[in-house]
Design a protein around this motif. Structure first.
Motif, PDB file in Angstrom:
ATOM      1  N   ALA A  22       0.841  -1.196   0.000  1.00  0.00           N
ATOM      2  CA  ALA A  22       0.000   0.000   0.000  1.00  0.00           C
ATOM      3  C   ALA A  22       0.874   1.243   0.000  1.00  0.00           C
ATOM      4  CB  ALA A  22      -0.925   0.020   1.213  1.00  0.00           C
ATOM      5  N   VAL A  23       0.603   2.139  -0.942  1.00  0.00           N
ATOM      6  CA  VAL A  23       1.251   3.449  -0.957  1.00  0.00           C
ATOM      7  C   VAL A  23       0.300   4.441  -0.317  1.00  0.00           C
ATOM      8  CG1 VAL A  23       2.204   5.287  -2.386  1.00  0.00           C
ATOM      9  CG2 VAL A  23       2.560   2.900  -3.035  1.00  0.00           C
ATOM     10  N   CYS A  24       0.757   5.107   0.734  1.00  0.00           N
ATOM     11  CA  CYS A  24      -0.088   6.012   1.500  1.00  0.00           C
ATOM     12  C   CYS A  24       0.334   7.457   1.238  1.00  0.00           C
ATOM     13  CB  CYS A  24       0.012   5.713   2.992  1.00  0.00           C
ATOM     14  SG  CYS A  24      -0.583   4.048   3.412  1.00  0.00           S
ATOM     15  N   LEU A  25      -0.633   8.268   0.828  1.00  0.00           N
ATOM     16  CA  LEU A  25      -0.354   9.646   0.438  1.00  0.00           C
ATOM     17  C   LEU A  25      -1.205  10.600   1.275  1.00  0.00           C
ATOM     18  CD1 LEU A  25       0.927  11.734  -1.510  1.00  0.00           C
ATOM     19  CD2 LEU A  25      -0.962  11.270  -3.093  1.00  0.00           C
ATOM     20  N   PRO A  26      -0.643  11.160   2.366  1.00  0.00           N
ATOM     21  CA  PRO A  26      -1.407  12.087   3.187  1.00  0.00           C
ATOM     22  C   PRO A  26      -1.355  13.509   2.634  1.00  0.00           C
ATOM     23  CG  PRO A  26       0.743  11.798   4.151  1.00  0.00           C
ATOM     24  CD  PRO A  26       0.703  10.917   2.918  1.00  0.00           C
ATOM     25  N   PHE A  27      -2.348  14.297   2.973  1.00  0.00           N
ATOM     26  CA  PHE A  27      -2.238  15.743   2.782  1.00  0.00           C
ATOM     27  C   PHE A  27      -1.147  16.220   3.743  1.00  0.00           C
ATOM     28  CE2 PHE A  27      -3.408  20.168   3.592  1.00  0.00           C
ATOM     29  CZ  PHE A  27      -3.708  20.623   2.311  1.00  0.00           C
ATOM     30  N   HIS A  49       3.108  -4.486   2.899  1.00  0.00           N
ATOM     31  CA  HIS A  49       4.259  -3.584   2.852  1.00  0.00           C
ATOM     32  C   HIS A  49       3.699  -2.164   2.725  1.00  0.00           C
ATOM     33  CE1 HIS A  49       8.610  -2.963   1.663  1.00  0.00           C
ATOM     34  NE2 HIS A  49       8.084  -1.810   1.321  1.00  0.00           N
ATOM     35  N   ILE A  50       4.326  -1.194   3.384  1.00  0.00           N
ATOM     36  CA  ILE A  50       3.848   0.191   3.357  1.00  0.00           C
ATOM     37  C   ILE A  50       4.933   1.113   2.828  1.00  0.00           C
ATOM     38  CG2 ILE A  50       3.040   2.157   4.736  1.00  0.00           C
ATOM     39  CD1 ILE A  50       0.999  -0.078   4.602  1.00  0.00           C
ATOM     40  N   THR A  51       4.561   1.967   1.881  1.00  0.00           N
ATOM     41  CA  THR A  51       5.396   3.109   1.515  1.00  0.00           C
ATOM     42  C   THR A  51       4.587   4.359   1.816  1.00  0.00           C
ATOM     43  OG1 THR A  51       6.583   1.924  -0.234  1.00  0.00           O
ATOM     44  CG2 THR A  51       6.618   4.328  -0.308  1.00  0.00           C
ATOM     45  N   PHE A  52       5.114   5.176   2.701  1.00  0.00           N
ATOM     46  CA  PHE A  52       4.423   6.360   3.200  1.00  0.00           C
ATOM     47  C   PHE A  52       5.107   7.590   2.605  1.00  0.00           C
ATOM     48  CE2 PHE A  52       2.866   9.476   6.183  1.00  0.00           C
ATOM     49  CZ  PHE A  52       1.664   8.961   6.654  1.00  0.00           C
ATOM     50  N   LEU A  53       4.366   8.373   1.842  1.00  0.00           N
ATOM     51  CA  LEU A  53       4.939   9.505   1.134  1.00  0.00           C
ATOM     52  C   LEU A  53       4.814  10.798   1.932  1.00  0.00           C
ATOM     53  CD1 LEU A  53       3.688   8.851  -2.525  1.00  0.00           C
ATOM     54  CD2 LEU A  53       5.625   7.846  -1.293  1.00  0.00           C
ATOM     55  N   THR A  67      12.215  -2.419   7.000  1.00  0.00           N
ATOM     56  CA  THR A  67      12.193  -2.644   5.554  1.00  0.00           C
ATOM     57  C   THR A  67      10.772  -2.666   5.008  1.00  0.00           C
ATOM     58  OG1 THR A  67      14.246  -3.904   5.706  1.00  0.00           O
ATOM     59  CG2 THR A  67      12.917  -4.225   3.722  1.00  0.00           C
ATOM     60  N   SER A  68       9.845  -3.200   5.784  1.00  0.00           N
ATOM     61  CA  SER A  68       8.474  -3.353   5.311  1.00  0.00           C
ATOM     62  C   SER A  68       7.603  -2.124   5.556  1.00  0.00           C
ATOM     63  CB  SER A  68       7.828  -4.568   5.989  1.00  0.00           C
ATOM     64  OG  SER A  68       7.866  -4.413   7.402  1.00  0.00           O
ATOM     65  N   PHE A  69       8.198  -1.061   6.101  1.00  0.00           N
ATOM     66  CA  PHE A  69       7.443   0.184   6.360  1.00  0.00           C
ATOM     67  C   PHE A  69       8.394   1.349   6.079  1.00  0.00           C
ATOM     68  CE2 PHE A  69       4.846   3.383   7.975  1.00  0.00           C
ATOM     69  CZ  PHE A  69       3.653   2.894   8.504  1.00  0.00           C
ATOM     70  N   MET A  80       6.832   1.060  -8.893  1.00  0.00           N
ATOM     71  CA  MET A  80       6.222  -0.078  -9.590  1.00  0.00           C
ATOM     72  C   MET A  80       7.238  -1.173  -9.920  1.00  0.00           C
ATOM     73  SD  MET A  80       2.990   0.460  -9.637  1.00  0.00           S
ATOM     74  CE  MET A  80       2.364  -0.780 -10.785  1.00  0.00           C
ATOM     75  N   SER A  81       8.506  -0.822  -9.893  1.00  0.00           N
ATOM     76  CA  SER A  81       9.539  -1.828 -10.136  1.00  0.00           C
ATOM     77  C   SER A  81      10.154  -2.353  -8.839  1.00  0.00           C
ATOM     78  CB  SER A  81      10.647  -1.250 -11.027  1.00  0.00           C
ATOM     79  OG  SER A  81      11.268  -0.136 -10.392  1.00  0.00           O
ATOM     80  N   ALA A  82       9.563  -1.928  -7.696  1.00  0.00           N
ATOM     81  CA  ALA A  82      10.058  -2.380  -6.400  1.00  0.00           C
ATOM     82  C   ALA A  82       9.585  -3.801  -6.136  1.00  0.00           C
ATOM     83  CB  ALA A  82       9.568  -1.440  -5.300  1.00  0.00           C
ATOM     84  N   THR A  83      10.110  -4.418  -5.077  1.00  0.00           N
ATOM     85  CA  THR A  83       9.686  -5.744  -4.649  1.00  0.00           C
ATOM     86  C   THR A  83       9.199  -5.666  -3.207  1.00  0.00           C
ATOM     87  OG1 THR A  83      11.323  -6.775  -6.097  1.00  0.00           O
ATOM     88  CG2 THR A  83      10.356  -8.154  -4.368  1.00  0.00           C
ATOM     89  N   PRO A  84       7.910  -5.867  -2.950  1.00  0.00           N
ATOM     90  CA  PRO A  84       6.847  -6.075  -3.946  1.00  0.00           C
ATOM     91  C   PRO A  84       6.419  -4.740  -4.553  1.00  0.00           C
ATOM     92  CG  PRO A  84       5.889  -6.055  -1.765  1.00  0.00           C
ATOM     93  CD  PRO A  84       7.379  -5.927  -1.568  1.00  0.00           C
ATOM     94  N   PRO A  85       5.846  -4.744  -5.766  1.00  0.00           N
ATOM     95  CA  PRO A  85       5.364  -3.490  -6.354  1.00  0.00           C
ATOM     96  C   PRO A  85       4.077  -3.052  -5.664  1.00  0.00           C
ATOM     97  CG  PRO A  85       4.788  -5.333  -7.749  1.00  0.00           C
ATOM     98  CD  PRO A  85       5.647  -5.896  -6.659  1.00  0.00           C
ATOM     99  N   PRO A  86       3.733  -1.770  -5.754  1.00  0.00           N
ATOM    100  CA  PRO A  86       2.480  -1.296  -5.156  1.00  0.00           C
ATOM    101  C   PRO A  86       1.272  -2.065  -5.698  1.00  0.00           C
ATOM    102  CG  PRO A  86       3.850   0.565  -5.760  1.00  0.00           C
ATOM    103  CD  PRO A  86       4.504  -0.658  -6.335  1.00  0.00           C
ATOM    104  N   THR A  87       0.355  -2.382  -4.793  1.00  0.00           N
ATOM    105  CA  THR A  87      -0.885  -3.059  -5.183  1.00  0.00           C
ATOM    106  C   THR A  87      -2.119  -2.211  -4.905  1.00  0.00           C
ATOM    107  OG1 THR A  87      -0.901  -4.179  -3.026  1.00  0.00           O
ATOM    108  CG2 THR A  87       0.054  -5.377  -4.895  1.00  0.00           C
ATOM    109  N   CYS A  88      -1.956  -1.070  -4.196  1.00  0.00           N
ATOM    110  CA  CYS A  88      -3.083  -0.163  -3.965  1.00  0.00           C
ATOM    111  C   CYS A  88      -2.546   1.186  -3.490  1.00  0.00           C
ATOM    112  CB  CYS A  88      -4.073  -0.722  -2.940  1.00  0.00           C
ATOM    113  SG  CYS A  88      -3.407  -0.898  -1.274  1.00  0.00           S
TER     114      CYS A  88
END
Length: 466
Positions: free
Chosen positions: A12-17, A39-43, A62-64, A96-104
């Motif tokens: 999950a890619v998380c995009l806050p204001f 897995h979380i990517t927080f922008l 690694t997973s956050f 999108m080329s990361a492992t794992p790639p974003p799924t939502c």
């Protein structure tokens, strides 16, 4: 919980204001998703990313992961999406080329450009509404208010001539709402006002969403939630977020993942340890609200004259336009030194949950409101901006756990309201109501509770739908 070496169920890619309150809510949702195996990517914007790490929040398993969007903006930027759209798109394409790639993608409801980005990348998308559902219903009807000629204001005199008392009786799920109770950004005479139109357009964009996550629980706002569900795409009320997080068996592993843009003072908890149960008034006007020197002084002497113990959080920038950090009167500090503590920032959830805290003087931001509801602490309300006026109206008139201080702050009224909440008959009734709502919130967030079930439905319908 996802541990090192385990295979993620998704990403999950998380995009806050990029404002503190919005970041706080999104991080809690991200932690919940992480606990379900994602897995979380927080922008963050670049400046907020830098501030977060300057404040000492370096924990990054690694997973956050936290990733900076290489765009530097301020909250008063008239077109906040413009500088963010392309850098965010570029970052998502790289991920999108990361492992794992974003799924939502899970994005703040005020970051509507994420809808197009998710569609272009073929990813499921959900909006998080970090403001109250009752407040968002107000934003959702900015368009109708403007179309009917009710807002913007005709003249500045409408702020004081009684016009704000106009009853708006046609908004679904909201009874006896006055114009003054709706989110405050319409209080302008300029039809082209950037902030008013931004809120109108962002709220309307929610009509095109696939899913809306709202930070509340059904019993608290059932009428508004029913009305929103008839207007919007599927609505998932999951809250209070803190109580849902408390259900995670190994919560300690995610505790170091913080979102505060200010360095937190942990010593205030030690100070609270020496206080009688329910004896301390906690005072915090949030991360954005500004006071004038006069308002700060009136609050100070109202707090002092109440005779109550207090913990007061005062940001260095709380007085706008001043070259030096806000300073309280020396006489006030001397008089209250044995029963009060002033600090610059703290971990609010820990403070509100401490047994010595008996009341909360607040700006009525939604995170603060839900945190108080979660632990059964009644509030004194001084709303400043956005949907804080709506939250105040519901706290005082619908939920029976708030007392309002007038916009024109006077020390006598501050003293009176503190005395009433901490020791008066009204305060006793408010405390009973606060405990009732706490119990309801705990049921909703507990195993098999409505919020827990909505979270599972969100995971099935949206997050893991790819």
């Amino acid at each position: 919980m996802l541990w090192e070496g385990e295979e993620a169920k998704g990403h999950a890619v998380c995009l806050p204001f990029p404002a503190q309150g919005h970041i706080n809510a999104m991080l809690k949702v991200a932690k919940l998703l992480h606990s379900k195996g994602l897995h979380i990517t927080f922008l963050h914007t670049q400046s907020n990313h830098d501030r977060l790490f300057f404040a000492g929040h370096h924990h990054q398993p690694t997973s956050f992961r936290f990733e900076p969007v290489p765009a530097d903006i301020t909250l008063d930027h008239p077109l906040i999406h413009g500088p963010l759209r392309q850098p965010t798109r570029s970052l998502l394409e790289r991920l999108m080329s990361a492992t794992p790639p974003p799924t939502c993608i899970v994005a703040d409801v005020f970051m509507s450009f994420s809808l197009e980005l998710a569609a272009e990348l073929g990813l499921p998308h959900a909006f998080l509404c970090p403001v109250s559902p009752c407040g968002f219903m107000g934003f959702l009807h900015y368009k109708d208010l403007m179309d009917r000629g009710i807002v913007p204001l005709t003249s500045e005199s409408d702020l004081t001539n009684g016009y704000l008392e106009t009853v708006i009786d046609w908004i679904p799920g909201m009874k006896n709402i006055r114009l003054r109770d709706l989110p405050s950004y319409f209080r302008t005479t300029d039809r082209n006002d950037c902030l008013m139109n931004f809120c109108r357009d962002e709220a309307q964009a929610a009509l095109r969403a696939s899913a809306i996550i709202v930070h509340t629980f059904e019993d608290l706002e059932h009428a508004v939630l029913d009305a929103l569900s008839s207007i919007l795409p599927p609505v998932y009320p999951i809250g209070p977020l803190d109580l849902l997080l408390s259900q995670i068996p190994d919560r300690e592993s995610i505790e170091p993942i913080r979102s505060s843009l200010w360095e937190e003072d942990s010593s205030c908890i030690d100070w609270l340890e020496g206080r009688e149960p329910g004896s301390v008034m906690y005072v915090n006007f949030g991360s954005i609200a500004n006071l004038t020197i006069q308002q700060l002084t009136e609050f100070a002497w109202g707090i002092a004259n109440s005779g109550c113990g207090f913990l007061w959080v005062i940001r260095p920038d709380i007085v706008k336009g001043e070259p030096e950090p806000a300073a309280l009167p020396a006489e006030f500090l001397a008089e209250t030194s044995r029963r009060g503590l002033v600090t610059t920032w703290c971990r609010q959830e820990d403070v509100l949950g401490h047994p010595s805290v008996g009341g909360f003087l607040t700006h009525c931001g939604w995170n603060s409101t839900m945190e108080a509801v979660s632990v059964g602490v009644p509030l004194i309300c001084w709303p400043v901006l956005a949907e804080q006026q709506t939250n105040c109206r519901y706290l005082c008139d619908e939920w029976g756990m708030g007392l309002e201080i007038g916009e024109d702050v006077r020390r006598g009224e501050v003293e009176e309201k503190i005395r009433e909440l901490m020791g008066g008959e009204k305060g006793v009734e408010m405390r009973k109501n606060a405990i009732k709502w706490k119990e309801s919130a705990c049921r909703a967030a507990g195993p098999g509770g409505k919020s827990s079930l909505h979270l599972e439905r969100l995971l099935k319908d949206v997050i893991f739908s790819r």
